[in-house]
Design a protein around this motif. Structure first.
Motif, PDB file in Angstrom:
ATOM      1  N   GLY A 137      39.878   0.429  40.434  1.00 58.00           N
ATOM      2  CA  GLY A 137      38.994   1.732  40.257  1.00 58.00           C
ATOM      3  C   GLY A 137      39.534   1.524  38.648  1.00 58.00           C
ATOM      4  O   GLY A 137      39.975   2.734  37.786  1.00 58.00           O
ATOM      5  N   GLY A 138      39.122   0.448  37.532  1.00 63.30           N
ATOM      6  CA  GLY A 138      39.110  -0.006  36.367  1.00 63.30           C
ATOM      7  C   GLY A 138      38.463   0.895  35.013  1.00 63.30           C
ATOM      8  O   GLY A 138      39.323   0.927  34.321  1.00 63.30           O
ATOM      9  N   ALA A 139      37.489   1.101  35.720  1.00 65.78           N
ATOM     10  CA  ALA A 139      37.042   2.780  34.927  1.00 65.78           C
ATOM     11  C   ALA A 139      36.720   3.635  34.584  1.00 65.78           C
ATOM     12  O   ALA A 139      35.936   4.169  34.015  1.00 65.78           O
ATOM     13  CB  ALA A 139      34.780   1.878  34.816  1.00 65.78           C
ATOM     14  N   TYR A 198      47.535  -1.434  41.206  1.00 68.61           N
ATOM     15  CA  TYR A 198      47.831  -0.514  40.681  1.00 68.61           C
ATOM     16  C   TYR A 198      45.799   0.709  41.375  1.00 68.61           C
ATOM     17  O   TYR A 198      45.395   0.184  41.105  1.00 68.61           O
ATOM     18  CB  TYR A 198      48.035  -0.160  39.524  1.00 68.61           C
ATOM     19  N   ASP A 199      46.668   1.322  42.136  1.00 70.78           N
ATOM     20  CA  ASP A 199      45.308   2.301  43.406  1.00 70.78           C
ATOM     21  C   ASP A 199      45.108   2.850  42.461  1.00 70.78           C
ATOM     22  O   ASP A 199      45.589   4.414  43.202  1.00 70.78           O
ATOM     23  CB  ASP A 199      45.709   2.056  44.779  1.00 70.78           C
ATOM     24  N   SER A 200      44.203   3.626  41.616  1.00 64.98           N
ATOM     25  CA  SER A 200      44.157   4.732  41.263  1.00 64.98           C
ATOM     26  C   SER A 200      42.487   5.537  42.070  1.00 64.98           C
ATOM     27  O   SER A 200      41.918   6.737  41.851  1.00 64.98           O
ATOM     28  CB  SER A 200      43.080   4.841  39.886  1.00 64.98           C
ATOM     29  N   VAL A 201      42.294   4.882  42.435  1.00 68.31           N
ATOM     30  CA  VAL A 201      41.205   5.319  43.846  1.00 68.31           C
ATOM     31  C   VAL A 201      41.155   5.574  45.190  1.00 68.31           C
ATOM     32  O   VAL A 201      40.475   6.340  45.682  1.00 68.31           O
ATOM     33  CB  VAL A 201      39.853   4.421  43.556  1.00 68.31           C
ATOM     34  N   GLY A 202      42.782   5.726  45.937  1.00 71.39           N
ATOM     35  CA  GLY A 202      42.892   6.227  47.300  1.00 71.39           C
ATOM     36  C   GLY A 202      42.577   5.280  48.309  1.00 71.39           C
ATOM     37  O   GLY A 202      41.955   5.263  49.783  1.00 71.39           O
ATOM     38  N   GLN A 203      42.560   3.653  47.173  1.00 71.88           N
ATOM     39  CA  GLN A 203      42.448   2.619  48.777  1.00 71.88           C
ATOM     40  C   GLN A 203      43.549   1.792  49.181  1.00 71.88           C
ATOM     41  O   GLN A 203      43.900   0.905  49.227  1.00 71.88           O
ATOM     42  CB  GLN A 203      41.309   1.478  48.649  1.00 71.88           C
TER      43      GLN A 203
END
Length: 289
Positions: A137-139, A198-203
């Motif tokens: 979720g880099g963007a 670094y998982d910012s989206v829940g995967q």
């Protein structure tokens, strides 16, 4: 002290009105539960607090997840004024406050903050110079800051990040060495593995497949098995003080979604857009009258 999606027509401390305009919800649910209220009480300032006239605010996924009731067991009592990230002007200070004065321009978060989430997650993962990282979720608002902090503050040797096709160039502009189009590639199947994911989206389950042996996976949503961990941010002003020089020098730049800013009257439209999953970086509310 501030209320993110609230408005106060205030010039100086002596002119603080008893009430302000704010967006509130009285029950958990979809965006339709939001309503504008002209009679929200302006909070009293305690000895170690400041009152901020909010000029701009930003929405985060945590805002609509909270509104949907995902944290109701630990949430404060309803009605709730949504919003965390704020920028504004100090208009009143408590008797014990020493670092701020009336008229100071400030930014921060009344509860938790994206840039603090980005930094603290890296710190807890033991990230350091010379290590590699994959940002899922880099963007997004958090992901875009993780990329910049990993590269410019921690000294990452290699930064990879996922996004949709149309946001790959944006990732490159943020300093990503390996942009990954998640619509065409499964990052977890790539031969290259990383010191930190670094998982910012829940995967979380997929993230565990992309980390090196001995590495760590940082998550901010859902559950993770070791070597992954999910952390709850504890807001820390000292952390912002440490990061502020990088922001002022332009090494770390907040990413603002080009569809905004949304005016104060269009908070429902802003939430709807954020919840569509199409946002890039921060969804900003400005001006707040």
């Amino acid at each position: 002290m501030a209320t993110a999606l609230a408005s106060e027509s205030i010039a100086v401390a002596s002119d603080v009105p008893p009430k302000m305009k704010a967006w509130v919800y009285d029950d958990y649910g979809p965006v339709s539960v939001l309503r504008a209220d002209d009679g929200v009480l302006v909070p009293e300032v305690e000895d170690q607090q400041v009152l901020v006239k909010v000029v701009a605010a930003a929405l985060n996924p945590v805002d609509f997840k909270r509104r949907q009731g995902m944290f109701k067991s630990a949430d404060s009592a309803l009605p709730t004024v949504p919003g965390y990230d704020v920028a504004g002007i100090v208009i009143k200070v408590g008797s014990q406050v020493k670092n701020f004065k009336e008229g100071d321009e400030v930014y921060g978060d009344i509860n938790e903050n994206a840039i603090e989430t980005a930094y603290e997650g890296l710190e807890r993962a033991g990230f350091s110079a010379g290590k590699s990282i994959l940002v899922l979720g880099g963007a997004g608002g958090v992901g875009s800051l993780v990329i910049q902090i990993a590269k410019h503050v921690f000294g990452a040797s290699r930064v990879a990040a996922t996004s949709s096709t149309r946001k790959l160039e944006l990732l490159k502009s943020l300093g990503v060495d390996l942009p990954i189009d998640y619509t065409k590639e499964n990052f977890e199947d790539l031969p290259e593995k990383f010191d930190v994911v670094y998982d910012s989206v829940g995967q979380g389950d997929k993230a565990l497949k992309a980390v090196k042996e001995g590495g760590r996976v940082v998550g901010i949503w859902g559950a993770l098995s070791p070597p992954g961990f999910v952390f709850v941010l504890t807001s820390n002003g000292a952390m912002l003080t440490k990061l502020n020089p990088f922001i002022e020098e332009g090494k770390i730049k907040p990413l603002v979604d080009p569809k905004g800013p949304f005016p104060f009257s269009q908070v429902i439209e802003a939430f709807t857009y954020l919840e569509s999953g199409r946002a890039t970086g921060k969804v900003v509310i400005y001006p707040i009258p």
